[in-house]
Design a protein around this motif. Structure first.
Motif, PDB file in Angstrom:
ATOM      1  N   PRO A 123      54.665  21.397 -69.960  1.00 25.67           N
ATOM      2  CA  PRO A 123      54.804  21.996 -68.635  1.00 25.67           C
ATOM      3  C   PRO A 123      55.546  21.065 -67.673  1.00 25.67           C
ATOM      4  O   PRO A 123      55.502  19.834 -67.836  1.00 25.67           O
ATOM      5  N   ALA A 124      56.225  21.653 -66.681  1.00 25.83           N
ATOM      6  CA  ALA A 124      57.069  20.868 -65.776  1.00 25.83           C
ATOM      7  C   ALA A 124      56.287  19.767 -65.079  1.00 25.83           C
ATOM      8  O   ALA A 124      56.771  18.634 -64.941  1.00 25.83           O
ATOM      9  N   CYS A 125      55.062  20.054 -64.656  1.00 19.60           N
ATOM     10  CA  CYS A 125      54.276  19.060 -63.928  1.00 19.60           C
ATOM     11  C   CYS A 125      53.904  17.890 -64.832  1.00 19.60           C
ATOM     12  O   CYS A 125      53.949  16.727 -64.420  1.00 19.60           O
ATOM     13  N   VAL A 126      53.562  18.193 -66.080  1.00 23.68           N
ATOM     14  CA  VAL A 126      53.192  17.142 -67.028  1.00 23.68           C
ATOM     15  C   VAL A 126      54.392  16.247 -67.292  1.00 23.68           C
ATOM     16  O   VAL A 126      54.301  15.022 -67.327  1.00 23.68           O
ATOM     17  N   ASN A 127      55.544  16.892 -67.459  1.00 17.45           N
ATOM     18  CA  ASN A 127      56.771  16.183 -67.763  1.00 17.45           C
ATOM     19  C   ASN A 127      57.140  15.188 -66.664  1.00 17.45           C
ATOM     20  O   ASN A 127      57.673  14.118 -66.930  1.00 17.45           O
ATOM     21  N   THR A 128      56.824  15.562 -65.422  1.00 14.23           N
ATOM     22  CA  THR A 128      57.298  14.773 -64.285  1.00 14.23           C
ATOM     23  C   THR A 128      56.310  13.700 -63.858  1.00 14.23           C
ATOM     24  O   THR A 128      56.669  12.772 -63.154  1.00 14.23           O
ATOM     25  N   CYS A 129      55.045  13.817 -64.287  1.00 15.38           N
ATOM     26  CA  CYS A 129      53.993  12.916 -63.785  1.00 15.38           C
ATOM     27  C   CYS A 129      54.334  11.455 -64.094  1.00 15.38           C
ATOM     28  O   CYS A 129      54.430  11.069 -65.255  1.00 15.38           O
ATOM     29  N   PRO A 130      54.547  10.614 -63.049  1.00 16.67           N
ATOM     30  CA  PRO A 130      55.013   9.247 -63.292  1.00 16.67           C
ATOM     31  C   PRO A 130      53.913   8.297 -63.766  1.00 16.67           C
ATOM     32  O   PRO A 130      54.229   7.241 -64.324  1.00 16.67           O
ATOM     33  N   THR A 131      52.648   8.644 -63.547  1.00  9.44           N
ATOM     34  CA  THR A 131      51.597   7.681 -63.882  1.00  9.44           C
ATOM     35  C   THR A 131      50.853   8.036 -65.167  1.00  9.44           C
ATOM     36  O   THR A 131      49.946   7.321 -65.565  1.00  9.44           O
ATOM     37  N   GLY A 132      51.197   9.152 -65.772  1.00  8.68           N
ATOM     38  CA  GLY A 132      50.502   9.551 -66.986  1.00  8.68           C
ATOM     39  C   GLY A 132      49.123  10.141 -66.724  1.00  8.68           C
ATOM     40  O   GLY A 132      48.287  10.176 -67.617  1.00  8.68           O
ATOM     41  N   ALA A 133      48.902  10.591 -65.483  1.00  9.74           N
ATOM     42  CA  ALA A 133      47.619  11.223 -65.184  1.00  9.74           C
ATOM     43  C   ALA A 133      47.502  12.566 -65.893  1.00  9.74           C
ATOM     44  O   ALA A 133      46.408  13.024 -66.185  1.00  9.74           O
ATOM     45  N   LEU A 134      48.652  13.181 -66.148  1.00  9.19           N
ATOM     46  CA  LEU A 134      48.659  14.451 -66.882  1.00  9.19           C
ATOM     47  C   LEU A 134      49.138  14.189 -68.299  1.00  9.19           C
ATOM     48  O   LEU A 134      50.126  13.490 -68.512  1.00  9.19           O
ATOM     49  N   LYS A 135      48.405  14.754 -69.240  1.00  7.27           N
ATOM     50  CA  LYS A 135      48.822  14.604 -70.623  1.00  7.27           C
ATOM     51  C   LYS A 135      48.637  15.923 -71.344  1.00  7.27           C
ATOM     52  O   LYS A 135      47.567  16.520 -71.286  1.00  7.27           O
ATOM     53  N   ALA A 136      49.709  16.401 -72.010  1.00 10.79           N
ATOM     54  CA  ALA A 136      49.626  17.657 -72.757  1.00 10.79           C
ATOM     55  C   ALA A 136      49.375  17.362 -74.221  1.00 10.79           C
ATOM     56  O   ALA A 136      49.759  16.314 -74.731  1.00 10.79           O
ATOM     57  N   GLY A 137      48.703  18.314 -74.869  1.00  7.35           N
ATOM     58  CA  GLY A 137      48.441  18.147 -76.295  1.00  7.35           C
ATOM     59  C   GLY A 137      47.557  19.258 -76.811  1.00  7.35           C
ATOM     60  O   GLY A 137      47.319  20.239 -76.121  1.00  7.35           O
ATOM     61  N   GLU A 138      47.087  19.071 -78.029  1.00 10.73           N
ATOM     62  CA  GLU A 138      46.148  20.037 -78.594  1.00 10.73           C
ATOM     63  C   GLU A 138      44.786  19.819 -77.946  1.00 10.73           C
ATOM     64  O   GLU A 138      44.394  18.682 -77.670  1.00 10.73           O
ATOM     65  N   ARG A 139      44.037  20.902 -77.750  1.00 13.96           N
ATOM     66  CA  ARG A 139      42.803  20.815 -76.975  1.00 13.96           C
ATOM     67  C   ARG A 139      41.787  19.866 -77.605  1.00 13.96           C
ATOM     68  O   ARG A 139      41.241  18.999 -76.928  1.00 13.96           O
ATOM     69  N   ASP A 140      41.536  20.003 -78.887  1.00 13.87           N
ATOM     70  CA  ASP A 140      40.507  19.161 -79.517  1.00 13.87           C
ATOM     71  C   ASP A 140      40.915  17.685 -79.527  1.00 13.87           C
ATOM     72  O   ASP A 140      40.089  16.796 -79.344  1.00 13.87           O
ATOM     73  N   GLU A 141      42.231  17.443 -79.702  1.00 13.78           N
ATOM     74  CA  GLU A 141      42.701  16.052 -79.675  1.00 13.78           C
ATOM     75  C   GLU A 141      42.508  15.451 -78.297  1.00 13.78           C
ATOM     76  O   GLU A 141      42.095  14.289 -78.168  1.00 13.78           O
ATOM     77  N   LEU A 142      42.812  16.243 -77.258  1.00 13.77           N
ATOM     78  CA  LEU A 142      42.674  15.733 -75.892  1.00 13.77           C
ATOM     79  C   LEU A 142      41.203  15.496 -75.548  1.00 13.77           C
ATOM     80  O   LEU A 142      40.874  14.547 -74.824  1.00 13.77           O
ATOM     81  N   LEU A 143      40.315  16.362 -76.040  1.00 14.34           N
ATOM     82  CA  LEU A 143      38.883  16.167 -75.798  1.00 14.34           C
ATOM     83  C   LEU A 143      38.415  14.861 -76.440  1.00 14.34           C
ATOM     84  O   LEU A 143      37.665  14.089 -75.833  1.00 14.34           O
ATOM     85  N   THR A 144      38.885  14.611 -77.666  1.00 12.85           N
ATOM     86  CA  THR A 144      38.548  13.359 -78.341  1.00 12.85           C
ATOM     87  C   THR A 144      39.045  12.166 -77.526  1.00 12.85           C
ATOM     88  O   THR A 144      38.328  11.189 -77.322  1.00 12.85           O
ATOM     89  N   GLU A 145      40.297  12.290 -77.042  1.00 14.10           N
ATOM     90  CA  GLU A 145      40.862  11.186 -76.265  1.00 14.10           C
ATOM     91  C   GLU A 145      40.080  10.978 -74.963  1.00 14.10           C
ATOM     92  O   GLU A 145      39.818   9.833 -74.568  1.00 14.10           O
TER      93      GLU A 145
END
Lengths: 150, 266
Positions: free
Chosen positions: B147-169
């Motif tokens: 998503p555009a917002c994830v792509n632009t986030c300079p600090t890495g506060a937004l991270k896209a991925g698979e749901r279960d992987e992100l929950l683990t992270e």
């Protein structure tokens, strides 16, 4: 021949005035949008009209349906004169309809994209709406009944 | 295969680049700044602002502290809006987004009433208005972009991925720095789970997140609606019975009268 001109009935004159008065907000709505004629917002997307319709429209219709049930289901024939009915061969539709008749008209303005209203009707005809209401993963939310399809 | 986004409030600096990226991607007009007494801008979501950063001002050990929260459609796993939509304009896609088809929408605004997070917005100033909400950039996702917002986030506060992987992270991040995080993943179970999940340094109630419970909002409605067919059938049977009974009574009465008449004639 009486040379008298037939007068415009006073009741009809009042109703005509009300219709013309109602046209003004309708025109404003189709130029500047629903926000211009109502106090609705994203926080309160449904307002007075929906409750007015729900409580008054349904209540009016309920009286008609009760009367129809009294005459046609309980066979109290002496009240037949006030519930003549027999529209489309369905006895008792008429008295109930007096309450319902006024409802779809404000809905047309209230619904935003009424040019698409054909869609739910077509959906009902094709059975798609029933799929939407009761099919798929489960039964759908309809706390207010088939409101959107009016 | 369900795409998801993790928002980590401890990494967000409130720069609002996500808001700008969203406006650029969706080609939405800007909104004149009004001073509302906080740094929050714009003060609320509307049809032209699909996302915004919410600024919470807190006092932390006698010092002023900001905690940020990015607000947009949560893209629920069991979306109330989709269940409420009578014409099927809103759909939950298999890869995550809850999408909106304006060719089907009739503008009844049921989705606005049904959403537990108060997200869908309506174009109140248009003659032919539509519902607007975050699209999860479904068009970008479909060609493998974030998503555009994830792509632009300079600090890495937004991270896209698979749901279960992100929950683990997310769990790993909490475990690695338990003093930094509040021990809860908002969106893991809220309203039956959402595609957007959140980490925060303070309790989510302090950042203004609603406690929507863990039950999908669709459950109660399904419970109530399941009663409709049997009730309808029951009413039909009762009414038919009454009709038959009263008619029979009337017929019997007529017969008895006739009989009495005949007896009298004899």
């Amino acid at each position: 021949m009486s040379g008298q001109k037939r007068r415009f009935p006073i009741g009809l004159a009042i109703l005509t005035f009300l219709v013309l008065l109602g046209l003004v907000p309708i025109i404003i709505r189709y130029v500047y949008g629903l926000g211009a004629i109502s106090n609705l917002s994203d926080g309160r997307p449904w307002g007075f009209w929906i409750s007015f319709d729900l409580y008054c429209g349904v209540a009016l219709a309920a009286g008609g349906f009760t009367l129809a049930a009294w005459v046609y289901l309980f066979h109290r024939e002496k009240y037949h004169a006030v519930a003549p009915g027999d529209i489309d061969g369905i006895p008792g539709l008429y008295p109930g309809d007096t309450g319902f008749a006024g409802r779809p008209r404000p809905t047309l303005v209230y619904l935003a994209c009424n040019h698409l209203l054909e869609y739910p009707f077509a959906a009902v005809r094709s059975g798609h709406l029933c799929d939407n209401l009761y099919g798929g993963t489960g039964i759908r939310i309809q706390p207010g009944g088939l409101r959107g399809s009016e | 295969m369900s795409r998801s986004v993790l928002y980590d409030a401890t990494r967000c600096t409130g720069c609002r680049a996500c808001q700008i990226a969203c406006k650029q991607w969706h080609n939405l007009p800007g909104r004149p700044t009004e001073n509302t007494g906080t740094y929050e801008n714009p003060p609320n979501l509307n049809a032209n602002n699909l996302t915004r950063i919410h600024y919470t001002e807190l006092e932390d050990n006698g010092r002023f502290r900001w905690v940020f929260a990015k607000l947009q459609c949560m893209h629920c796993e069991h979306p109330g809006c989709v269940e409420a939509c009578i014409v099927g304009a809103l759909q939950k896609q298999e890869n995550g987004p809850v999408t909106y088809d304006e060719a089907k929408c009739i503008g009844c605004r049921y989705c606005q009433v049904a959403c537990p997070f108060g997200i869908p917005c309506f174009e109140w100033d248009k003659p032919v208005p539509w519902i607007r909400k975050c699209t999860f950039c479904a068009d970008r996702l479909s060609i493998g972009l974030d998503p555009a917002c994830v792509n632009t986030c300079p600090t890495g506060a937004l991270k896209a991925g698979e749901r279960d992987e992100l929950l683990t992270e997310a769990r790993a991040r909490i475990a690695a720095l338990p003093e930094k995080y509040y021990d809860h993943i908002y969106g893991e179970k809220e309203a039956g789970g959402t595609s957007w999940i959140y980490l925060s340094p303070v309790a989510f109630s302090e950042v203004g997140f609603a406690d929507v419970g863990t039950e999908p909002v669709t459950v109660n409605a399904a419970r109530a609606m399941r009663l409709v067919p049997p009730v309808l059938l029951g009413v039909a049977v009762t009414v038919t019975g009454i009709y038959w009974l009263t008619r029979r009574k009337q017929k019997m009465k007529e017969l008895a009268e006739e009989k009495a008449k005949r007896m009298a004639e004899k």
